[in-house]
Motif scaffolding. Structure first.
Motif, mmCIF file in Angstrom:
data_model
loop_
_atom_site.group_PDB
_atom_site.id
_atom_site.type_symbol
_atom_site.label_atom_id
_atom_site.label_comp_id
_atom_site.label_asym_id
_atom_site.label_seq_id
_atom_site.Cartn_x
_atom_site.Cartn_y
_atom_site.Cartn_z
ATOM 1 N N THR A 75 -10.274 64.429 -44.946
ATOM 2 C CA THR A 75 -8.888 64.150 -45.305
ATOM 3 C C THR A 75 -8.779 63.659 -46.737
ATOM 4 O O THR A 75 -9.612 62.887 -47.207
ATOM 5 N N THR A 76 -7.734 64.120 -47.413
ATOM 6 C CA THR A 76 -7.336 63.573 -48.698
ATOM 7 C C THR A 76 -5.808 63.565 -48.738
ATOM 8 O O THR A 76 -5.159 64.096 -47.843
ATOM 9 N N THR A 77 -5.248 62.947 -49.751
ATOM 10 C CA THR A 77 -3.803 62.961 -49.948
ATOM 11 C C THR A 77 -3.495 63.391 -51.372
ATOM 12 O O THR A 77 -4.352 63.334 -52.256
ATOM 13 N N SER A 79 2.754 56.656 -47.233
ATOM 14 C CA SER A 79 1.582 55.786 -47.371
ATOM 15 C C SER A 79 1.969 54.418 -47.906
ATOM 16 O O SER A 79 2.790 54.307 -48.823
ATOM 17 N N LYS A 129 -10.956 71.456 -42.214
ATOM 18 C CA LYS A 129 -11.908 71.650 -41.121
ATOM 19 C C LYS A 129 -13.137 72.328 -41.721
ATOM 20 O O LYS A 129 -13.032 73.413 -42.302
ATOM 21 N N ARG A 189 -0.630 64.878 -47.016
ATOM 22 C CA ARG A 189 -1.972 64.769 -46.464
ATOM 23 C C ARG A 189 -2.554 66.162 -46.278
ATOM 24 O O ARG A 189 -1.844 67.103 -45.888
ATOM 25 N N ILE A 190 -3.835 66.288 -46.563
ATOM 26 C CA ILE A 190 -4.544 67.546 -46.351
ATOM 27 C C ILE A 190 -5.736 67.251 -45.448
ATOM 28 O O ILE A 190 -6.561 66.400 -45.773
ATOM 29 N N ASP A 191 -5.807 67.942 -44.328
ATOM 30 C CA ASP A 191 -6.950 67.859 -43.428
ATOM 31 C C ASP A 191 -7.717 69.172 -43.514
ATOM 32 O O ASP A 191 -7.158 70.241 -43.249
ATOM 33 N N ALA A 235 -7.052 74.424 -43.902
ATOM 34 C CA ALA A 235 -6.509 73.143 -44.362
ATOM 35 C C ALA A 235 -5.087 73.026 -43.838
ATOM 36 O O ALA A 235 -4.340 74.004 -43.845
ATOM 37 N N GLN A 236 -4.749 71.859 -43.384
ATOM 38 C CA GLN A 236 -3.385 71.586 -42.938
ATOM 39 C C GLN A 236 -2.759 70.614 -43.923
ATOM 40 O O GLN A 236 -3.353 69.576 -44.244
ATOM 41 N N GLU A 272 -8.496 59.601 -52.028
ATOM 42 C CA GLU A 272 -9.047 59.432 -50.684
ATOM 43 C C GLU A 272 -9.844 60.681 -50.338
ATOM 44 O O GLU A 272 -9.356 61.795 -50.476
ATOM 45 N N VAL A 317 -13.727 66.742 -40.030
ATOM 46 C CA VAL A 317 -12.380 66.870 -40.559
ATOM 47 C C VAL A 317 -12.362 65.941 -41.772
ATOM 48 O O VAL A 317 -12.582 64.739 -41.653
#
Length: 108
Positions: free
Chosen positions: A10-12, A42, A61, A57-59, A35-36, A84, A8
């Motif tokens: 992650t970025t923002t 923050s 997979k 936030r983006i997660d 992507a979620q 990030e 997973v």
């Protein structure tokens, strides 16, 4: 494939539209199966002081072997000077879901 073959990542992003654009671009390139995107608050150190800001936030997979390509893709298209990009290994997951992630990501 085992669970450890997945990440997973992650970025923002500073705005929802930009986060959704980046998410769609990554999925379109098949660097992630999905992507979620969701709002977060923050708190971080930047430019010599504490920052407190709303972000998105983006997660992602994805497969572990795509982690480097995904990190490069995100960094090249991101508006932040230092975005990030953190990949966390999947420790456990349903076989059917991880099979789907595998089948929906690039095999180039």
């Amino acid at each position: 494939m085992t669970n450890r073959d997945f990440l997973v990542v992650t970025t923002t992003h500073d705005d929802e539209a930009g986060a959704r654009e980046l998410a769609a671009a990554v999925v379109r390139e098949r660097l992630a199966a999905c992507a979620q995107v969701y709002p977060i608050q923050s708190v971080y150190w930047w430019d010599g002081e504490i920052q407190d800001s709303a972000e998105w936030r983006i997660d992602f997979k994805t497969r572990a072997d795509l982690g480097g390509r995904l990190a490069t893709f995100i960094t090249e298209r991101h508006s932040y000077d230092t975005p990030e990009v953190v990949g966390v290994p999947v420790v456990t997951g349903s076989t059917a879901y991880l099979d789907w992630v595998n089948s929906e990501t690039t095999n180039d």
